[in-house]
Design a protein around this motif. Structure first.
Motif, mmCIF file in Angstrom:
data_model
loop_
_atom_site.group_PDB
_atom_site.id
_atom_site.type_symbol
_atom_site.label_atom_id
_atom_site.label_comp_id
_atom_site.label_asym_id
_atom_site.label_seq_id
_atom_site.Cartn_x
_atom_site.Cartn_y
_atom_site.Cartn_z
ATOM 1 N N LEU A 30 0.717 13.591 -11.065
ATOM 2 C CA LEU A 30 0.538 13.287 -12.483
ATOM 3 C C LEU A 30 -0.819 12.673 -12.809
ATOM 4 O O LEU A 30 -1.143 12.486 -13.973
ATOM 5 N N GLY A 31 -1.599 12.331 -11.797
ATOM 6 C CA GLY A 31 -2.823 11.593 -12.075
ATOM 7 C C GLY A 31 -2.504 10.174 -12.500
ATOM 8 O O GLY A 31 -3.154 9.607 -13.382
ATOM 9 N N LEU A 32 -1.487 9.602 -11.850
ATOM 10 C CA LEU A 32 -0.991 8.275 -12.208
ATOM 11 C C LEU A 32 -0.879 7.459 -10.922
ATOM 12 O O LEU A 32 0.028 7.663 -10.121
ATOM 13 N N ARG A 33 -1.791 6.556 -10.720
ATOM 14 C CA ARG A 33 -1.848 5.764 -9.492
ATOM 15 C C ARG A 33 -1.130 4.435 -9.693
ATOM 16 O O ARG A 33 -1.525 3.623 -10.543
ATOM 17 N N ALA A 34 -0.072 4.201 -8.929
ATOM 18 C CA ALA A 34 0.669 2.947 -9.032
ATOM 19 C C ALA A 34 -0.120 1.820 -8.370
ATOM 20 O O ALA A 34 -0.726 2.003 -7.313
ATOM 21 N N VAL A 35 -0.104 0.654 -9.007
ATOM 22 C CA VAL A 35 -0.792 -0.524 -8.482
ATOM 23 C C VAL A 35 0.234 -1.635 -8.303
ATOM 24 O O VAL A 35 0.897 -2.042 -9.262
ATOM 25 N N SER A 36 0.364 -2.111 -7.080
ATOM 26 C CA SER A 36 1.345 -3.135 -6.738
ATOM 27 C C SER A 36 0.631 -4.353 -6.160
ATOM 28 O O SER A 36 -0.587 -4.328 -5.949
ATOM 29 N N PRO A 37 1.376 -5.432 -5.865
ATOM 30 C CA PRO A 37 0.729 -6.594 -5.239
ATOM 31 C C PRO A 37 0.081 -6.251 -3.900
ATOM 32 O O PRO A 37 -0.868 -6.918 -3.474
ATOM 33 N N GLU A 38 0.593 -5.187 -3.227
ATOM 34 C CA GLU A 38 0.057 -4.795 -1.926
ATOM 35 C C GLU A 38 -1.137 -3.850 -2.037
ATOM 36 O O GLU A 38 -1.770 -3.527 -1.030
ATOM 37 N N SER A 39 -1.453 -3.386 -3.243
ATOM 38 C CA SER A 39 -2.590 -2.479 -3.419
ATOM 39 C C SER A 39 -3.883 -3.204 -3.057
ATOM 40 O O SER A 39 -3.991 -4.428 -3.189
ATOM 41 N N ARG A 40 -4.864 -2.451 -2.616
ATOM 42 C CA ARG A 40 -6.131 -3.080 -2.243
ATOM 43 C C ARG A 40 -6.782 -3.719 -3.470
ATOM 44 O O ARG A 40 -6.551 -3.312 -4.611
ATOM 45 N N LEU A 41 -7.609 -4.695 -3.217
ATOM 46 C CA LEU A 41 -8.202 -5.493 -4.282
ATOM 47 C C LEU A 41 -9.008 -4.638 -5.256
ATOM 48 O O LEU A 41 -8.977 -4.878 -6.473
#
Length: 215
Positions: free
Chosen positions: A73-84
């Motif tokens: 979808l061109g939709l990148r999820a960002v979580s607490p574990e995602s890189r800075l």
């Protein structure tokens, strides 16, 4: 000559030089141009510049949960574990949202991302940023949004999309193919911009409007 005309002249003047540039030189020049001030309709000023984040590699996307739209979808999820760097890109869009809406506070901080928060980056391929020897397609982020869980309800807190990418069906695609199936009958934080009010009036789904705190 106005600001818009000056910006166009810079683009035109640069285009004549690109014929003799390598892919790397062109990519570096386009990165420089992306940092020039953007002004439209009078709601931005000299302190508001738009620099879209570009990652050197392709950022994988979430996939639509079901249906014929089962695709990237061109939709990148960002979580607490995602890189800075990805969390910082999301914060950058939160700051653009704050500036455009004239809020006092930023609604997302990269270092304050907790387990009750889910963010998304709206991505597209950045073919124009390819350099010599590029091993992966670069990714340009065109905007982002953030959901926060308040008690048992998910709340869409903010959405920001680059002005050039608006009214192209991006939010509608994410809304139908992912947000509704993932977050259910989520609420939406107010106040709303006129464009968001217009968008919601066209939706079949109904969402409760909530005010979480002063802007």
């Amino acid at each position: 000559m106005g600001r818009g005309s000056s910006f166009l002249a810079v683009l035109r003047g640069t285009s004549y030089q690109w014929a003799g540039m390598t892919l790397t030189q062109r990519a570096n020049e386009k990165r420089r141009l992306h940092r020039l001030p953007y002004c439209s309709g009078g709601y931005m000023n000299d302190k508001y510049t738009i620099a879209l984040p570009v990652f050197d590699e392709w950022l994988s996307s979430v996939v639509a949960p079901s249906g014929p739209a089962l695709r990237d979808l061109g939709l990148r999820a960002v979580s607490p574990e995602s890189r800075l760097s990805e969390r910082q890109a999301l914060e950058q869009f939160a700051r653009y949202f704050k500036s455009e809406m004239h809020y006092d506070n930023v609604q997302y901080y990269a270092n304050g991302h907790d387990n009750n928060c889910v963010g998304f980056l709206f991505t597209s391929s950045a073919l124009d940023m390819c350099t010599d020897g590029q091993k992966s397609m670069p990714t340009r982020c065109m905007g982002g949004c953030c959901f926060r869980k308040i008690k048992d309800t998910w709340v869409l807190c903010w959405v920001w999309i680059h002005p050039f990418a608006r009214k192209q069906g991006l939010l509608q695609k994410y809304w139908n193919c992912y947000f509704l199936e993932t977050f259910g009958d989520f609420a939406i934080e107010t106040p709303l911009s006129p464009s968001m009010e217009s968008f919601l009036q066209k939706q079949q789904s109904k969402h409760r409007l909530v005010r979480l705190g002063s802007a």
